[in-house]
Scaffold this motif. Structure first.
Motif, short mmCIF file in Angstrom:
data_model
loop_
_atom_site.label_atom_id
_atom_site.label_comp_id
_atom_site.label_asym_id
_atom_site.label_seq_id
_atom_site.Cartn_x
_atom_site.Cartn_y
_atom_site.Cartn_z
N ASP A 182 -40.95 -4.94 27.49
CA ASP A 182 -40.63 -5.28 28.87
C ASP A 182 -39.14 -5.43 29.13
O ASP A 182 -38.74 -6.00 30.13
N HIS A 183 -38.28 -4.94 28.23
CA HIS A 183 -36.84 -4.99 28.44
C HIS A 183 -36.43 -3.97 29.49
O HIS A 183 -37.15 -3.02 29.79
N PHE A 184 -35.23 -4.17 30.02
CA PHE A 184 -34.73 -3.30 31.07
C PHE A 184 -33.95 -2.14 30.46
O PHE A 184 -32.72 -2.11 30.49
N PHE A 185 -34.67 -1.17 29.91
CA PHE A 185 -34.04 0.02 29.37
C PHE A 185 -33.65 0.97 30.50
O PHE A 185 -34.39 1.14 31.47
N LEU A 186 -32.46 1.58 30.37
CA LEU A 186 -32.00 2.57 31.33
C LEU A 186 -31.59 3.84 30.59
O LEU A 186 -31.23 3.80 29.41
N GLU A 187 -31.65 4.97 31.30
CA GLU A 187 -31.26 6.25 30.70
C GLU A 187 -29.76 6.46 30.91
O GLU A 187 -29.32 6.93 31.95
N LEU A 188 -28.99 6.08 29.90
CA LEU A 188 -27.54 6.26 29.93
C LEU A 188 -27.20 7.64 29.37
O LEU A 188 -27.65 8.01 28.29
N LEU A 189 -26.40 8.41 30.13
CA LEU A 189 -26.08 9.78 29.76
C LEU A 189 -24.69 9.93 29.18
O LEU A 189 -24.46 10.74 28.27
N ASP A 190 -23.73 9.16 29.70
CA ASP A 190 -22.35 9.33 29.28
C ASP A 190 -21.53 8.13 29.76
O ASP A 190 -22.03 7.28 30.51
N LEU A 195 -16.04 10.92 28.51
CA LEU A 195 -16.06 11.13 27.08
C LEU A 195 -16.83 12.39 26.67
O LEU A 195 -16.56 12.97 25.63
N GLY A 196 -17.82 12.79 27.45
CA GLY A 196 -18.61 13.96 27.08
C GLY A 196 -19.45 13.72 25.85
O GLY A 196 -19.52 14.55 24.94
N LEU A 197 -20.12 12.56 25.80
CA LEU A 197 -20.96 12.22 24.65
C LEU A 197 -22.17 13.14 24.59
O LEU A 197 -22.70 13.57 25.62
N PRO A 198 -22.64 13.47 23.38
CA PRO A 198 -23.80 14.37 23.26
C PRO A 198 -25.07 13.70 23.77
O PRO A 198 -25.16 12.47 23.83
N PRO A 199 -26.08 14.49 24.15
CA PRO A 199 -27.35 13.92 24.65
C PRO A 199 -28.01 12.96 23.66
O PRO A 199 -28.75 12.07 24.06
N SER A 200 -27.73 13.15 22.38
CA SER A 200 -28.36 12.30 21.36
C SER A 200 -27.78 10.89 21.30
O SER A 200 -28.36 10.01 20.67
N ALA A 201 -26.64 10.64 21.98
CA ALA A 201 -25.94 9.38 21.82
C ALA A 201 -26.79 8.18 22.23
O ALA A 201 -26.70 7.11 21.63
N PHE A 202 -27.60 8.33 23.26
CA PHE A 202 -28.37 7.19 23.77
C PHE A 202 -29.87 7.45 23.75
O PHE A 202 -30.63 6.77 24.41
N GLN A 203 -30.28 8.44 22.98
CA GLN A 203 -31.70 8.71 22.87
C GLN A 203 -32.37 7.68 21.96
O GLN A 203 -31.75 7.13 21.06
N ASN A 247 -1.30 -5.18 35.34
CA ASN A 247 -2.67 -5.26 35.84
C ASN A 247 -3.35 -3.89 35.87
O ASN A 247 -4.39 -3.74 36.51
N ASP A 248 -2.78 -2.92 35.19
CA ASP A 248 -3.31 -1.57 35.22
C ASP A 248 -4.41 -1.40 34.17
O ASP A 248 -4.27 -0.65 33.20
N PHE A 249 -5.49 -2.16 34.36
CA PHE A 249 -6.57 -2.16 33.40
C PHE A 249 -7.47 -0.93 33.60
O PHE A 249 -7.67 -0.47 34.72
N ALA A 250 -8.04 -0.45 32.52
CA ALA A 250 -8.87 0.76 32.58
C ALA A 250 -10.25 0.44 33.13
O ALA A 250 -10.91 -0.51 32.68
N SER A 251 -10.69 1.20 34.10
CA SER A 251 -12.06 1.09 34.59
C SER A 251 -13.01 1.73 33.58
O SER A 251 -12.60 2.55 32.74
N ILE A 252 -14.27 1.38 33.66
CA ILE A 252 -15.31 2.00 32.83
C ILE A 252 -16.46 2.37 33.74
O ILE A 252 -16.88 1.57 34.60
N THR A 253 -16.97 3.58 33.59
CA THR A 253 -18.12 4.02 34.36
C THR A 253 -19.25 4.39 33.40
O THR A 253 -19.05 5.19 32.47
N PHE A 254 -20.41 3.80 33.62
CA PHE A 254 -21.61 4.16 32.87
C PHE A 254 -22.38 5.17 33.72
O PHE A 254 -22.82 4.84 34.82
N HIS A 255 -22.53 6.37 33.20
CA HIS A 255 -23.21 7.44 33.94
C HIS A 255 -24.69 7.41 33.58
O HIS A 255 -25.11 7.90 32.53
#
Length: 460
Positions: free
Chosen positions: A297-305, A313-321, A388-396
């Motif tokens: 019952d955990h909140f799993f999500l399909e993270l792609l990159d 980053l262009g992570l491969p499909p296997s990264a979060f499978q 204050n020029d901190f890097a943003s992060i986007t979870f696709h």
């Protein structure tokens, strides 16, 4: 790394413990018949656990928070493993050693017995200590006595939750019982029961929920919130025994929260909203479907990159499978303080890849990395004046981009910034640090997470 940890004071520490910490004064209000709001106030009085940990140094506080996040991750990994020894529920035992928790308080039974239960979005069962005890730990409030309440009843073995295809309970000697074992040797066992729960809708009015299914725990061992007012767990995930699902007609199987940023000196009231009490999301809101895993019952999500700044980053499909043995995937878990990246995924080390790009980003800004002490963050920098020029992060995610502004991807003071991402061996866990100033709606009816940027200080 004491010089790199001056960014946290005791009240900021409270914010870092965001879904795990508080001894609240609690009210329960309803806006209408199909909506609920839980309202909690921070208690940082001299008698509270938050006040007492001020005896620790700043470095010790941060180290404990990191240890808590790692312990939380290890616990989730054991729960996910089909060979794990932990039964299907969750209790945040390591955190409670620091006296850090969120709790809800209400009354139950015909005599209005007051209880305070740990608020846990990662578990389903509601349970509290009950007399007569086989083994009970010390608690500051009186222990609930089922014999003294005329509205108490045991759940019959014929009930679907005790006699179905998917049950977390079992029938023993014609009694529906539960038994959960937890990380560190903690355990709770008892009789599955029903009772009336009474919540305050305001200072003078109450609302009663009849026949709430809960665990009447009379054999509780090595539970680490002993000697506090907390006597059990208030489960809130998508399991059928959770409060949200038991009253799905009222909650519409939806709940929502908005976390005040860690940098706020004192967090505003946390509002946990259900059903129609959840505010309407703005037009720019996005959503992504939960990924169902059998018996989980955990909140799993399909993270792609993942992107750092403008660089994807262009992570491969296997990264979060998902991998065998319960490994892989991505969990959205507000119970984890910091985000934890999988270092053992197929085809790429996600943690190392993300940190490599973060190093390149801050290196391009001329920042100098500093050595960190054992038990601290892996990556910290000297901070130039007014930087204050901190890097943003986007979870696709599948169908949605979850963008986190730069200021929520670091913990910092005037001299130092640190990257609050930890290394994990099995699964990627997006923690509370990356949920600041976001309206998050967990929708069990449509099986999706909805989110939008919001100033959480304005949550009412």
């Amino acid at each position: 790394m004491s010089s790199s940890l001056g960014f946290v004071n005791a009240k900021m520490l409270f914010c870092l413990c965001v879904t795990l910490v508080f001894q609240p004064h609690f009210t329960y209000s309803t806006a209408n018949r199909t909506g609920l709001t839980l309202k909690a106030y921070v208690d940082d009085s001299p008698g509270s656990s938050l006040y007492r940990i001020q005896d620790l140094s700043v470095a010790e506080r941060i180290e404990r928070l990191i240890n808590v996040s790692n312990a939380r991750a290890n616990y989730l990994y054991q729960m996910l493993s089909p060979d794990g020894t932990i039964l299907p529920d969750n209790i945040r035992v390591p955190i409670l050693r620091d006296g850090a928790y969120y709790a809800v308080t209400f009354t139950m039974g015909s005599r209005g017995h007051r209880v305070k239960l740990l608020l846990d979005t990662g578990s389903g069962l509601i349970w509290t200590q009950c007399l007569p005890c086989i083994n009970c730990f010390n608690q500051r409030l009186p222990i609930y006595d089922s014999r003294a309440s005329t509205t108490y009843a045991t759940l019959p073995c014929s009930h679907p939750m005790c006699n179905g295809d998917r049950t977390v309970f079992s029938c023993v000697n014609n009694r529906c019982v539960y038994q959960y074992g937890y990380l560190g040797g903690a355990s709770t066992a008892g009789v599955v029961s029903t009772e009336d729960f009474i919540f305050y809708t305001d200072e003078s009015h109450m609302q009663t929920f009849e026949n709430v299914i809960f665990g009447c725990g009379n054999d509780n061992r090595n539970i680490f919130f002993q000697n506090t007012a907390v006597s059990g767990i208030f489960g809130l995930n998508f399991a059928p025994e959770s409060m949200m699902q038991q009253f799905a007609a009222l909650t519409r199987s939806r709940f929502s929260y908005c976390l005040v940023p860690f940098t706020e000196a004192v967090p505003n009231t946390l509002l946990l909203k259900f059903g129609q009490d959840i505010p309407e999301l703005p037009p720019h809101a996005e959503s992504t479907l939960f990924v169902q895993r059998t018996g989980n019952d955990h909140f799993f999500l399909e993270l792609l990159d993942i992107s750092v700044g403008d660089y994807r980053l262009g992570l491969p499909p296997s990264a979060f499978q998902f991998r065998g043995g319960g490994e892989g995937g991505c969990i959205f878990d507000s119970g984890s303080l910091f985000t934890i990246m999988d270092s053992n995924s197929v085809g790429v080390n996600v943690y190392e890849r993300v940190m490599q790009v973060i190093r390149a980003y801050y290196g391009s800004k001329g920042l100098s990395a500093i050595r960190t002490r054992a038990g601290g963050f892996d990556l910290c920098y000297n901070r130039p004046p007014n930087f204050n020029d901190f890097a943003s992060i986007t979870f696709h995610f599948n169908g949605a981009d979850y963008s986190v502004p730069g200021e929520y991807n670091v913990v910092f003071d005037q001299r130092t910034i640190c990257i609050p991402i930890l290394k994990g061996p099995l699964t990627t866990i997006i923690g509370a640090v990356h949920q600041q100033n976001k309206r998050l709606v967990y929708d069990g009816m449509f099986g999706e997470l909805q989110f939008a940027d919001e100033n959480c200080q304005n949550d009412r």
